[in-house]
Structure formats: C-alpha cells, structure tokens
Design a protein around this motif. Structure first.
Motif: not given
Length: 219
Positions: A77-78, A89, A91-92
């Motif tokens: 997810q990330r 951080t 997210p993809w």
C-alpha cells in the motif's frame, strides 16, 4: 443476541531495506566516540568533562541519524522512507518514479522529490556488476545455459542499490495495477504524502551544540 464480529482487515507485512555497511560503520563510530568521550568525562580535569558531555550530546545523535536510522519500509500500500531527520510516508498511488542515478530518489505525482538514504548508490559496485554481465553475455552470446550450470549464476546480477530499487519499483507497479493488494485501503490508511521530523534526534543535538558553544565562549 450479540452482533457478529466484523472480520479483521488484512494486514500487509513491511519489507525493509537498509545499508549493512552504514549500520556497521555507525556502530564502530559510536563505540569509538563513546570510548573517547567517556574517557574524557571520567579522567578529564576542569572543564574537560563538561565539554566532553556537550560534545557527546551533539555528536551521538548525528552519527546515529546518518548511519543507524536510515531505512526504507515498503508494503503493498505504501512506502515509508526514514531518512536522518525525516520520515516520509508515500502511498503508492502518489508515487510516480523510483530511480537510482548518483543517489536513490522517489518522485511523487505532485513533483516532490525525496532521497532514500538507506539505499546508497555505489558506482564501483555498479561497474563491477556491468562487467560481470558483460562476461556472462560473452560466454553465452545466445542466452543458453548449460545443463550443468547453476541457474542462479545465469541470471543477470545488479548492484545492490539497483536491485533494491528494482524490487521497490515492482512493489509500486503491483500496487498501481491492483495485483498486489487484495482490498482497497481502509479509511484509516494514509492517502496522502506525510512528513514527520525526527525531533527526538534534532533536539538533543541542538541542545548539545548550544552548550558546547557556551562553554567554549565562556572559557
């Protein structure tokens, strides 16, 4: 009558990427600094112990930040990039490009760029890997492999940083195409880029530097 317990949301284990050489060098540096600084604190006379304590308070967080702290965590997810003084951080869905030139970098969809300190690029290792691939191609120009050869030795070998970035790009592509995630992100999942500063390292280093300057100025 009790209501049924909702099923737990699927969890995705993080893969971690970091530099073993950086960790080893950081441990050795911290041992050396602790030995020299501890000796000055115990055996020093006059203002020397105080100067040593202020120096330790300044240097130890910086060494830890640049050697032990950098790591990259990634799942379906990330990606979470822990650099010396920041944790980013992404997210993809917000990631655009992962590249390794003279340094490893992540570019987001809105144009922001973040370095991956945990994935240092070694031009020497990259050239060594290129020479190995060239020798393999020369030995087997048609891509054939002997029945007695180890299949693992027939695969192209990349430099460690390039291999890590290839693994991260694979995770990103899987996430973007939906092949890597079994479910949509939950409402609690982060959906935008977030940056957190490592005040637990910045604060003691700043305090130590101020004390060091004051001690030297009043000496």
């Amino acid at each position: 009558m009790t209501s049924p317990t909702p099923p737990a949301e699927p969890t995705y284990a993080d893969r971690s990427f970091r530099s073993p050489a950086g960790i080893g060098g950081g441990v050795l540096l911290l041992l050396l600094i602790g030995w020299i600084g501890g000796d000055a604190v115990v055996r020093g006379a006059g203002r020397v112990p105080w100067l040593a304590l202020a120096g330790l308070l300044t240097v130890v967080p910086l060494v830890a930040a640049f050697t032990l702290r950098p790591v990259v965590y990634a799942n379906d997810q990330r990606i979470r990039i822990r650099n010396p003084f920041r944790t980013i951080t992404v997210p993809w869905t917000e990631a655009a490009v992962l590249r390794a030139g003279y340094s490893s970098e992540l570019l987001t969809e809105d144009g922001a760029k973040f370095q991956l300190w945990a994935v240092p690029v070694s031009l020497g290792k990259r050239k060594k890997a290129a020479r190995r691939q060239a020798r393999q191609s020369a030995d087997d120009p048609y891509g054939r492999t002997s029945v007695h050869a180890d299949v693992r030795d027939s695969r192209p070998r990349m430099a460690p940083a390039d291999q890590t970035m290839a693994d991260l790009r694979e995770l990103m592509e899987r996430a973007k195409t939906g092949a890597g995630a079994a479910a949509q992100p939950s409402a609690s999942s982060e959906t935008s880029v977030s940056v957190r500063w490592a005040y637990e390292l910045i604060a003691p280093a700043v305090v130590g530097l101020v004390l060091l300057v004051v001690l030297l100025a009043t000496g």
